[in-house]
Design a protein around this motif. Structure first.
Motif, short mmCIF file in Angstrom:
data_model
loop_
_atom_site.label_atom_id
_atom_site.label_comp_id
_atom_site.label_asym_id
_atom_site.label_seq_id
_atom_site.Cartn_x
_atom_site.Cartn_y
_atom_site.Cartn_z
N ASP A 28 0.79 -1.33 0.03
CA ASP A 28 -0.10 -0.04 -0.03
C ASP A 28 0.94 1.23 -0.01
OD1 ASP A 28 -2.20 -1.78 0.25
OD2 ASP A 28 -2.27 -1.45 2.40
N ALA A 29 2.04 1.14 0.40
CA ALA A 29 3.03 2.32 0.40
C ALA A 29 3.49 2.75 -1.16
CB ALA A 29 4.35 1.97 1.19
N PRO A 30 3.34 4.25 -1.02
CA PRO A 30 3.91 5.02 -2.30
C PRO A 30 5.25 4.58 -2.37
CG PRO A 30 3.55 6.73 -0.34
CD PRO A 30 3.16 5.24 0.01
N GLY A 31 5.65 4.73 -3.72
CA GLY A 31 7.22 4.91 -3.96
C GLY A 31 7.70 3.37 -4.01
N PRO A 32 8.90 3.14 -4.06
CA PRO A 32 9.73 1.92 -4.16
C PRO A 32 9.80 1.14 -2.92
CG PRO A 32 11.29 3.63 -3.99
CD PRO A 32 9.91 4.24 -4.35
N ARG A 33 9.64 -0.11 -2.85
CA ARG A 33 9.72 -0.98 -1.37
C ARG A 33 11.15 -0.80 -1.12
NH1 ARG A 33 7.08 -6.72 -2.65
NH2 ARG A 33 5.24 -6.20 -1.05
N THR A 34 11.14 -1.16 0.32
CA THR A 34 12.57 -1.09 1.04
C THR A 34 12.95 -2.37 1.45
OG1 THR A 34 11.42 -0.55 3.12
CG2 THR A 34 12.08 1.45 2.01
N PRO A 45 14.55 5.61 5.93
CA PRO A 45 13.42 4.70 5.60
C PRO A 45 13.70 3.32 6.55
CG PRO A 45 13.96 5.42 3.43
CD PRO A 45 15.04 5.92 4.34
N LEU A 46 12.64 2.70 7.28
CA LEU A 46 12.84 1.48 7.92
C LEU A 46 11.43 0.48 7.40
CD1 LEU A 46 12.83 2.97 11.69
CD2 LEU A 46 14.94 2.02 10.18
N SER A 47 11.86 -0.65 7.42
CA SER A 47 11.03 -1.71 6.85
C SER A 47 11.18 -3.05 7.85
CB SER A 47 11.06 -1.90 5.51
OG SER A 47 12.72 -2.28 5.23
N PHE A 48 9.84 -3.66 7.91
CA PHE A 48 9.90 -4.75 8.78
C PHE A 48 9.46 -5.93 7.65
CE2 PHE A 48 9.34 -1.55 11.45
CZ PHE A 48 10.09 -2.01 12.63
N ALA A 49 10.12 -7.09 7.84
CA ALA A 49 9.71 -8.19 6.74
C ALA A 49 8.23 -8.47 7.04
CB ALA A 49 10.84 -9.48 7.08
N ASP A 64 15.49 -12.98 6.26
CA ASP A 64 16.80 -12.95 6.59
C ASP A 64 17.03 -11.69 7.49
OD1 ASP A 64 17.91 -15.16 5.38
OD2 ASP A 64 18.29 -14.20 3.46
N ALA A 65 16.28 -10.58 7.07
CA ALA A 65 16.33 -9.42 7.87
C ALA A 65 14.87 -9.09 8.11
CB ALA A 65 16.89 -8.27 6.84
N VAL A 66 14.68 -8.93 9.51
CA VAL A 66 13.26 -8.79 10.01
C VAL A 66 13.07 -7.02 9.96
CG1 VAL A 66 11.78 -9.02 11.79
CG2 VAL A 66 13.20 -10.98 11.33
N LEU A 67 14.12 -6.47 10.38
CA LEU A 67 14.05 -4.96 10.27
C LEU A 67 15.31 -4.70 9.46
CD1 LEU A 67 13.55 -2.08 11.37
CD2 LEU A 67 15.01 -2.65 13.26
N ARG A 68 15.05 -3.54 8.40
CA ARG A 68 16.10 -3.20 7.57
C ARG A 68 16.00 -1.62 7.64
NH1 ARG A 68 19.45 -5.39 4.33
NH2 ARG A 68 18.14 -7.42 4.13
N MET A 69 17.09 -0.94 7.78
CA MET A 69 17.38 0.54 7.96
C MET A 69 18.03 0.89 6.63
SD MET A 69 18.66 3.20 10.79
CE MET A 69 20.25 2.34 10.80
N GLN A 70 17.45 1.73 5.76
CA GLN A 70 18.31 2.37 4.42
C GLN A 70 19.26 3.60 4.88
OE1 GLN A 70 17.80 0.72 1.49
NE2 GLN A 70 16.52 -0.54 2.66
N LEU A 71 20.62 3.25 4.26
CA LEU A 71 21.53 4.16 4.82
C LEU A 71 21.82 5.07 3.74
CD1 LEU A 71 24.04 1.63 6.58
CD2 LEU A 71 22.42 3.23 7.66
N GLY A 72 21.39 4.91 2.60
CA GLY A 72 21.73 5.69 1.38
C GLY A 72 22.57 5.17 0.44
N ASP A 73 22.90 5.61 -0.72
CA ASP A 73 23.86 5.19 -1.53
C ASP A 73 23.61 3.60 -1.80
OD1 ASP A 73 24.81 7.88 -2.18
OD2 ASP A 73 26.42 7.38 -0.61
N GLY A 74 22.37 3.20 -1.61
CA GLY A 74 22.31 1.59 -1.91
C GLY A 74 22.68 0.84 -0.78
N LEU A 75 22.92 1.44 0.21
CA LEU A 75 23.46 0.36 1.53
C LEU A 75 22.38 0.45 2.58
CD1 LEU A 75 26.96 2.17 1.97
CD2 LEU A 75 26.54 0.11 0.90
N SER A 76 22.33 -0.54 3.06
CA SER A 76 21.27 -0.73 4.18
C SER A 76 21.94 -1.67 5.56
CB SER A 76 19.94 -1.16 3.83
OG SER A 76 20.23 -2.56 3.26
N ILE A 77 21.33 -1.52 6.38
CA ILE A 77 21.71 -2.83 7.35
C ILE A 77 20.43 -3.19 7.95
CG2 ILE A 77 21.48 -0.94 9.43
CD1 ILE A 77 23.97 -2.17 10.69
N GLY A 78 20.37 -4.60 8.24
CA GLY A 78 19.24 -5.37 8.59
C GLY A 78 19.74 -6.29 9.78
#
Length: 156
Positions: A70-76, A92-96, A102-116
């Motif tokens: 339901d969210a606008p824009g690209p999925r995280t 952006p924060l997302s929950f599986a 593999d990643a229940v919680l993911r935080m986008q860091l920018g430049d295509g990087l994220s931590i989960g």
């Protein structure tokens, strides 16, 4: 003591239902509203309520979790079952959709990087989410465990 002039409308100020935000007046910790009586109300906040997007526009922070479908824009996140993500946040924060991802919680860091973060040993629970929220129960068998931090360094 104020004097009432007959036929002059008395300013009523901010009305939560009818005052409209003037988006061009946004700042990180400020929002300004046009009231139905023509006056303006500026609200100041101790914490950020807006952030600048990549275009440089101020966007309202919305930490409400919405289904990724339901969210606008690209999925995280890319998961089999649509997950949850914050409505509108600078980071952006997302929950599986399932705790066994593999990643229940993911935080986008920018430049295509994220931590989960994931949950080792979690399994896909039976049944739907509780009350349409991302809350799940019994995804991992209780165990006794301990954690320790490990630091690794390499000398040249």
């Amino acid at each position: 003591m104020p004097t009432d002039v007959p036929g002059t409308p008395v300013p009523r100020g901010f009305d939560n239902k009818h005052s409209t935000e003037i988006k061009s007046e946004r700042e990180e910790r400020r929002r300004t509203f046009l009231n139905p009586d023509g006056t303006h109300t500026t609200r100041f906040y101790a914490e950020p309520v807006n952030y600048r997007n990549k275009k440089g526009d101020w966007v309202a922070i919305d930490t409400t979790l919405v289904r990724q479908e339901d969210a606008p824009g690209p999925r995280t996140m890319s998961v089999d079952e649509p997950g949850w993500q914050t409505g509108s946040t600078e980071v952006p924060l997302s929950f599986a959709g399932s705790a066994d991802s593999d990643a229940v919680l993911r935080m986008q860091l920018g430049d295509g990087l994220s931590i989960g973060y994931g949950v080792e040993g979690a399994s896909r629970p039976d049944g739907p989410t509780e009350a349409g929220s991302p809350t799940r129960t019994c995804v991992r068998t209780p165990t006794s465990s301990s954690s320790r931090a490990v630091t690794r360094s390499r000398r040249p």
